[in-house]
Design a protein around this motif. Structure first.
Motif, PDB file in Angstrom:
ATOM      1  N   PHE A  92       0.250  -0.680  -7.696  1.00 43.66           N
ATOM      2  CA  PHE A  92      -0.050  -2.399  -8.047  1.00 43.66           C
ATOM      3  C   PHE A  92       0.064  -2.540  -9.294  1.00 43.66           C
ATOM      4  N   GLN A  95       3.767  -1.197 -10.589  1.00 46.42           N
ATOM      5  CA  GLN A  95       4.370  -2.533 -10.248  1.00 46.42           C
ATOM      6  C   GLN A  95       4.344  -3.815 -11.058  1.00 46.42           C
ATOM      7  N   LEU A 141       3.967  -9.444  -5.158  1.00 48.03           N
ATOM      8  CA  LEU A 141       3.181  -8.258  -4.192  1.00 48.03           C
ATOM      9  C   LEU A 141       1.705  -8.385  -3.863  1.00 48.03           C
ATOM     10  N   PRO A 144       3.089 -10.750   0.411  1.00 51.39           N
ATOM     11  CA  PRO A 144       4.389  -9.765   0.834  1.00 51.39           C
ATOM     12  C   PRO A 144       3.702  -8.334   1.035  1.00 51.39           C
ATOM     13  N   GLU A 145       2.212  -8.231   0.539  1.00 55.15           N
ATOM     14  CA  GLU A 145       1.724  -6.322   1.331  1.00 55.15           C
ATOM     15  C   GLU A 145       0.794  -6.855   1.583  1.00 55.15           C
ATOM     16  N   HIS A 148      -0.292  -5.194   5.743  1.00 48.67           N
ATOM     17  CA  HIS A 148      -0.152  -3.999   5.764  1.00 48.67           C
ATOM     18  C   HIS A 148      -0.952  -3.355   4.859  1.00 48.67           C
ATOM     19  N   LEU A 149      -1.244  -3.291   3.771  1.00 48.12           N
ATOM     20  CA  LEU A 149      -2.198  -2.768   3.011  1.00 48.12           C
ATOM     21  C   LEU A 149      -4.012  -2.438   3.637  1.00 48.12           C
ATOM     22  N   GLU A 152      -3.560  -0.712   7.481  1.00 43.99           N
ATOM     23  CA  GLU A 152      -3.641   1.093   7.016  1.00 43.99           C
ATOM     24  C   GLU A 152      -4.850   1.078   6.706  1.00 43.99           C
TER      25      GLU A 152
END
Length: 155
Positions: A92, A95, A141, A144-145, A148-149, A152
């Motif tokens: 993170f 990026q 960032l 969009p994620e 998913h984070l 997971e």
């Protein structure tokens, strides 16, 4: 529904004048999240940690902080919060600095933005105080994620 809290670190802002915190909240709400609480605390390690731990207790899925991530002497957010995130997400910060470099040039090198999970498995993002930087992080960032984070980490 995903819930979020926002912690602004600033010696000069209040809830009313905190444009970055307001922008974060509005962006999250527009994306379908619930913002359950916003706090503003001064650039002080104990105040930052105390407020962060207070927000943890409200059981949000997401904690976003803004402010104090630079390298000035008063920028102590990284020092205060990095020890409270035992699982970090190095990609993170890497990026974020890369995107910021494209926007603001080499000034991006001074950012200590970071992300990770605290001991309660809450996803945490530590952002600069700049409204533009917060918007960049959210749009490119975090949003969009985010799902998913959380997926997971919770599986």
């Amino acid at each position: 529904m995903t819930t979020a809290t926002i912690l602004t670190i600033s010696d000069t802002r209040t809830l009313t004048s905190d444009k970055s915190g307001q922008t974060i909240a509005a962006t999250l709400v527009a994306a379908g999240l619930t913002v359950s609480q916003r706090l503003v605390v001064p650039d002080d390690i104990v105040a930052i940690q105390s407020a962060f731990l207070q927000l943890e207790q409200t059981a949000p899925d997401l904690i976003i902080t803004n402010g104090g991530t630079g390298i000035a002497r008063r920028d102590v957010t990284f020092n205060a919060l990095e020890p409270l995130l035992p699982v970090t997400i190095p990609g993170f910060g890497e990026q974020f600095r890369q995107i910021s470099f494209a926007e603001i040039g080499t000034h991006a090198l001074a950012s200590r933005a970071l992300a990770g999970f605290n001991v309660r498995e809450q996803l945490c993002f530590v952002l600069p105080g700049s409204t533009n930087a917060c918007q960049t992080a959210l749009q490119q960032l975090i949003l969009p994620e985010l799902k998913h984070l959380l997926f997971e980490r919770r599986k």
